[in-house]
Design an enzyme around this catalytic site. Sequence first.
Site, short mmCIF file in Angstrom:
data_model
loop_
_atom_site.label_atom_id
_atom_site.label_comp_id
_atom_site.label_asym_id
_atom_site.label_seq_id
_atom_site.Cartn_x
_atom_site.Cartn_y
_atom_site.Cartn_z
N LYS A 85 -5.66 -0.24 10.41
CA LYS A 85 -6.87 -0.97 9.99
C LYS A 85 -6.53 -2.19 9.13
O LYS A 85 -6.99 -3.30 9.39
CB LYS A 85 -7.80 -0.05 9.15
N ARG A 133 -16.02 5.66 4.27
CA ARG A 133 -15.26 6.81 4.73
C ARG A 133 -16.11 8.08 4.73
O ARG A 133 -15.62 9.14 5.13
CB ARG A 133 -14.09 7.05 3.78
N ARG A 188 6.80 4.49 6.77
CA ARG A 188 6.30 3.17 6.34
C ARG A 188 6.93 2.74 5.01
O ARG A 188 7.06 3.54 4.09
CB ARG A 188 4.78 3.26 6.20
N ARG A 240 4.92 4.36 -0.37
CA ARG A 240 3.75 4.76 -1.14
C ARG A 240 3.84 6.25 -1.44
O ARG A 240 4.23 7.02 -0.58
CB ARG A 240 2.47 4.49 -0.33
N ARG A 275 -4.20 13.88 4.04
CA ARG A 275 -5.06 12.72 4.35
C ARG A 275 -5.62 12.83 5.77
O ARG A 275 -6.77 12.48 6.01
CB ARG A 275 -4.27 11.42 4.19
P1 ADP Z 1 -5.12 5.02 4.33
O1 ADP Z 1 -6.26 4.45 5.14
O2 ADP Z 1 -3.81 4.76 4.97
O3 ADP Z 1 -5.32 6.44 3.91
P2 ADP Z 1 -5.96 3.53 1.97
O4 ADP Z 1 -5.10 2.56 1.25
O5 ADP Z 1 -7.17 3.03 2.68
O6 ADP Z 1 -4.97 4.27 2.96
O7 ADP Z 1 -6.46 4.67 0.96
C1 ADP Z 1 -5.60 5.31 0.06
C2 ADP Z 1 -6.37 6.34 -0.76
O8 ADP Z 1 -7.40 5.68 -1.52
C3 ADP Z 1 -7.12 7.39 0.06
O9 ADP Z 1 -6.30 8.46 0.41
C4 ADP Z 1 -8.24 7.78 -0.91
O10 ADP Z 1 -7.78 8.64 -1.92
C5 ADP Z 1 -8.59 6.46 -1.57
N1 ADP Z 1 -9.69 5.74 -0.86
C6 ADP Z 1 -9.60 4.55 -0.22
N2 ADP Z 1 -10.78 4.18 0.31
C7 ADP Z 1 -11.66 5.17 0.01
C8 ADP Z 1 -13.04 5.41 0.28
N3 ADP Z 1 -13.77 4.53 1.01
N4 ADP Z 1 -13.60 6.55 -0.20
C9 ADP Z 1 -12.90 7.42 -0.93
N5 ADP Z 1 -11.59 7.28 -1.21
C10 ADP Z 1 -10.96 6.17 -0.76
#
Ligand code: ADP
Length: 217
Positions: free
Chosen positions: A17, A90, A128, A161, A172
Amino acid sequence: MLKNRAVVFFGPPGVGKGTVATRLAKEFGCRTVSSGDLLRENVKGGTDLGSQAKKFMDSGGLVPDQLVTRMVMAGLDKENGCVFLDGFPRTIVQAEELAAYLKKRDWELLVVDLEADDRFLMARLTNRLICRDCGAIYHRINLAPKKEGVCDICGGGLYQRTDDQPDVVAKRLSVYHRQSAPLRDYYQRLGLMKTLRGDTVLDETLTAVRKLLKNIP
Ligand code: ADP
């Protein structure tokens, strides 16, 4: 150029994404708002929000809706014209908040849903590496830097990360299936979503998304 529009990039962790959004944003005159990046900035900056969010992020769970929604809306307030959203919404609650926000601004919504299976995503995420300085993304096997541990672009150090460790990735993915995947039905029913493959080579995904965005009426 897109106008008065939000494009949500939706899909499981690691599907691409953020990579797709950041690579196409300029071309379509849009700016990217990434909930994950905003949260990580807050953690790094030691803000109140960052300290509340950190434990959820480290464990692979979702940060509570209210915290994320407030943060993302504040980010959207600064934008005009067109926004690519990466990582938000999400949950259904977040999607409803977003719909109300966009309605107020009279903006249209399109959801680009990228899909790939868990085995593919696990292999991608646990390999990654990210540049500490410029954020460029590498893969230990498929997109290795020329010199181990060093960014090809800016010479910065590469790191993994903390939430890309296998046990956290597994969490996740399961959180995605339980809490986020239901959003696909939600957007499908509203007729706002297009699904594309996220497990091809990057150029193919970019071409497919580009075509979709160029054909928005
Ligand atoms: P990925 O999509 O690879 O899991 P992100 O960088 O988008 O990585 O998200 C990392 C973390 O940040 C998630 O595992 C969650 O804990 C938090 N997070 C990000 N966006 C949201 C969201 N919209 N709602 C709740 N938690 C979020």
